[in-house]
Motif scaffolding. Structure first.
Motif, PDB file in Angstrom:
ATOM      1  N   GLU A  87       0.827  -1.034   0.054  1.00 42.18           N
ATOM      2  CA  GLU A  87      -0.168   0.379   0.117  1.00 42.18           C
ATOM      3  C   GLU A  87       0.822   1.207   0.051  1.00 42.18           C
ATOM      4  OE1 GLU A  87      -4.100  -0.895   1.963  1.00 42.18           O
ATOM      5  OE2 GLU A  87      -2.630  -0.798   3.523  1.00 42.18           O
ATOM      6  N   TRP A  88       0.406   2.335  -0.461  1.00 35.58           N
ATOM      7  CA  TRP A  88       1.181   3.553  -0.539  1.00 35.58           C
ATOM      8  C   TRP A  88       0.687   4.303   0.707  1.00 35.58           C
ATOM      9  CZ3 TRP A  88       4.218   4.868  -4.563  1.00 35.58           C
ATOM     10  CH2 TRP A  88       4.175   4.088  -5.497  1.00 35.58           C
ATOM     11  N   ALA A  89       1.844   5.064   1.141  1.00 36.75           N
ATOM     12  CA  ALA A  89       2.093   5.752   2.508  1.00 36.75           C
ATOM     13  C   ALA A  89       3.105   6.830   2.726  1.00 36.75           C
ATOM     14  CB  ALA A  89       2.304   4.403   3.446  1.00 36.75           C
ATOM     15  N   ILE A  90       2.782   7.632   3.599  1.00 37.43           N
ATOM     16  CA  ILE A  90       3.676   8.687   3.971  1.00 37.43           C
ATOM     17  C   ILE A  90       4.846   7.886   4.406  1.00 37.43           C
ATOM     18  CG2 ILE A  90       4.423  10.505   5.421  1.00 37.43           C
ATOM     19  CD1 ILE A  90       1.092  11.004   5.550  1.00 37.43           C
ATOM     20  N   PRO A  91       6.362   8.259   4.033  1.00 42.15           N
ATOM     21  CA  PRO A  91       7.475   7.653   4.651  1.00 42.15           C
ATOM     22  C   PRO A  91       7.614   8.049   5.949  1.00 42.15           C
ATOM     23  CG  PRO A  91       8.105   9.561   3.103  1.00 42.15           C
ATOM     24  CD  PRO A  91       6.578   9.250   2.831  1.00 42.15           C
ATOM     25  N   GLY A  92       7.876   7.013   6.905  1.00 44.12           N
ATOM     26  CA  GLY A  92       8.019   7.273   8.419  1.00 44.12           C
ATOM     27  C   GLY A  92       8.593   6.043   9.067  1.00 44.12           C
ATOM     28  N   GLY A  93       8.809   6.455  10.307  1.00 44.67           N
ATOM     29  CA  GLY A  93       9.324   5.267  11.005  1.00 44.67           C
ATOM     30  C   GLY A  93       9.104   5.534  12.779  1.00 44.67           C
ATOM     31  N   MET A  94       9.740   4.574  13.262  1.00 40.19           N
ATOM     32  CA  MET A  94       9.861   4.689  14.717  1.00 40.19           C
ATOM     33  C   MET A  94      10.729   5.638  15.191  1.00 40.19           C
ATOM     34  SD  MET A  94       7.441   2.754  14.901  1.00 40.19           S
ATOM     35  CE  MET A  94       7.311   2.890  16.683  1.00 40.19           C
ATOM     36  N   VAL A  95      10.841   6.120  16.095  1.00 39.86           N
ATOM     37  CA  VAL A  95      11.720   7.171  16.960  1.00 39.86           C
ATOM     38  C   VAL A  95      12.763   6.439  17.803  1.00 39.86           C
ATOM     39  CG1 VAL A  95      11.926   8.993  18.420  1.00 39.86           C
ATOM     40  CG2 VAL A  95       9.731   8.871  17.068  1.00 39.86           C
ATOM     41  N   ASP A  96      14.011   6.747  17.462  1.00 45.01           N
ATOM     42  CA  ASP A  96      15.161   5.821  17.986  1.00 45.01           C
ATOM     43  C   ASP A  96      15.504   6.314  19.384  1.00 45.01           C
ATOM     44  OD1 ASP A  96      15.486   4.011  16.156  1.00 45.01           O
ATOM     45  OD2 ASP A  96      17.167   5.248  15.066  1.00 45.01           O
ATOM     46  N   PRO A  97      15.876   5.495  20.217  1.00 44.94           N
ATOM     47  CA  PRO A  97      16.344   5.930  21.650  1.00 44.94           C
ATOM     48  C   PRO A  97      17.323   7.128  21.525  1.00 44.94           C
ATOM     49  CG  PRO A  97      16.643   3.688  21.498  1.00 44.94           C
ATOM     50  CD  PRO A  97      16.415   4.306  19.920  1.00 44.94           C
ATOM     51  N   GLY A  98      17.024   8.219  22.126  1.00 47.95           N
ATOM     52  CA  GLY A  98      18.145   9.557  22.235  1.00 47.95           C
ATOM     53  C   GLY A  98      17.740  10.152  20.944  1.00 47.95           C
ATOM     54  N   GLU A  99      16.645   9.949  20.175  1.00 46.60           N
ATOM     55  CA  GLU A  99      16.652  10.972  19.144  1.00 46.60           C
ATOM     56  C   GLU A  99      15.420  11.746  19.109  1.00 46.60           C
ATOM     57  OE1 GLU A  99      16.913   9.591  14.369  1.00 46.60           O
ATOM     58  OE2 GLU A  99      15.281   8.888  15.499  1.00 46.60           O
ATOM     59  N   GLN A 100      15.780  12.942  18.620  1.00 42.90           N
ATOM     60  CA  GLN A 100      14.638  14.092  18.590  1.00 42.90           C
ATOM     61  C   GLN A 100      13.838  13.870  17.506  1.00 42.90           C
ATOM     62  OE1 GLN A 100      16.430  18.086  18.424  1.00 42.90           O
ATOM     63  NE2 GLN A 100      16.658  17.988  20.789  1.00 42.90           N
TER      64      GLN A 100
END
Length: 363
Positions: free
Chosen positions: A233-246
């Motif tokens: 499916e088509w989607a907005i590119p994105g992902g999970m927030v890594d530890p210590g990452e803003q």
């Protein structure tokens, strides 16, 4: 639940009509898979506390789902994605936890990829787990009991929606029943935080003039969309927030990795890409949404939450000139016209609708 199979040019009108009457629905276009049945095997990264100050940098307007919104639909898709597990079907009037349902007996499901205890996933609650003590050079056993509604070590277990309930040591989905317990494909008990960068530009003709829609007469926006490898499916590119990452860095990193395949390009080209991306992502952004996501991977005990931010290339001389190349979890990537008839993963269509309204563009 009402199901329809219609031409794509009628989808927007149908959605509006059903929404006005408060009816849940699944609309399928010929040749297009419905997001409600999307499977997923995305290996989630570990999660860090989300910085409130970081989010403030991008805020020109904040939108959240209204409290009176219809019960989550995609979180109740009949078959859990990436598995043969059938959800217990939850009717609309039984979604809310306040509604008594003594017979409620959902199936428990945690994907094998989560049970392997990767770094991005929690252990089972109450189970014994091991951790390494460098000083003592020994292993210690402990019963896993996460601290919910707070920042638990390096994991942010707070919800954008406020305090969520805990029952028998496990968190309850704030939007209600889903027909599946445990974590499914999600790594964390409770909220799993993500960041979604929505990069847009104006659609222009050969002379560089904005193209307006023939019906709405409003200028047409285009956004960078990826085709997910896990469900097509088509989607907005994105992902999970890594530890210590803003969150600001998560937004920039995910866009670079998924839409520009920055990890695979030569170093010299990577520098040029980085310069343009950094310039765009330092510009004032519109915080489109912050909160719960109606995602097919959600369960009674684990759910997705995100911060979606729109970065607009108004002049068309920033990322618009960069060659899009799929990478990371994307199968394809391209500029797509923002339109209500274009089906997207999870509730990404809602995000695009808010962007279109903010930019006074066609929807």
């Amino acid at each position: 639940m009402v199901h329809f199979l219609l031409r794509r040019d009628w989808l927007g009108r149908l959605r509006l009509a059903l929404t006005l009457f408060g009816l849940p629905y699944t609309v399928c276009s010929p040749g297009v898979r419905s997001a409600i049945s999307c499977s997923s095997s995305h290996p989630f990264r570990t999660i860090r506390p989300i910085s409130a100050s970081c989010c403030h940098l991008y805020t020109t307007s904040v939108r959240t789902m209204p409290s009176s919104a219809a019960p989550h639909v995609k979180s109740r898709c009949p078959q859990y994605p990436g598995s043969k597990v059938k959800r217990l079907l939850v009717p609309d009037d039984k979604v809310d936890w306040s509604q008594s349902w003594p017979q409620y007996n959902p199936v428990s499901h945690t994907d094998p990829s989560v049970l392997k205890k990767p770094a991005w996933a929690d252990p089972d609650i109450g189970s014994s787990w091991r951790f390494f003590m460098p000083v003592l050079m020994t292993f210690t056993r402990s019963s896993f009991s996460p601290k919910f509604n707070t920042v638990d070590g390096g994991v942010d277990r707070t919800s954008f929606g406020g305090t969520y309930k805990i029952e028998k040591g496990k968190p309850l989905n704030p939007r209600g029943r889903t027909g599946v317990t445990s974590r499914g494909l999600l790594g964390r008990w409770g909220p799993n935080h993500a960041a979604d960068p929505i990069v847009t530009r104006w659609k222009v003709d050969a002379k560089g003039a904005k193209v307006s829609h023939s019906v709405s007469k409003r200028p047409i926006l285009q956004f960078v969309s990826i085709k997910r490898k896990d469900c097509g499916e088509w989607a907005i590119p994105g992902g999970m927030v890594d530890p210590g990452e803003q969150v600001s860095l998560t937004l920039q990193r995910e866009f670079s990795e998924e839409a520009l395949n920055s990890l695979a390009v030569p170093p010299a080209e990577r520098v040029k890409i980085s310069e343009r991306i950094t310039k765009l992502f330092k510009s004032p952004g519109f915080q489109v949404y912050k909160g719960y996501v109606d995602d097919p991977r959600n369960t009674d005990n684990a759910w997705m939450e995100t911060v979606a931010v729109n970065f607009h290339d108004d002049s068309g001389n920033s990322v618009s000139e960069l060659p899009l190349q799929a990478g990371d979890d994307a199968g394809q990537v391209q500029w797509v016209d923002v339109d209500s008839s274009f089906p997207l993963f999870a509730n990404h269509s809602h995000f695009l609708e808010l962007v279109a309204k903010e930019r006074k563009a066609h929807w």
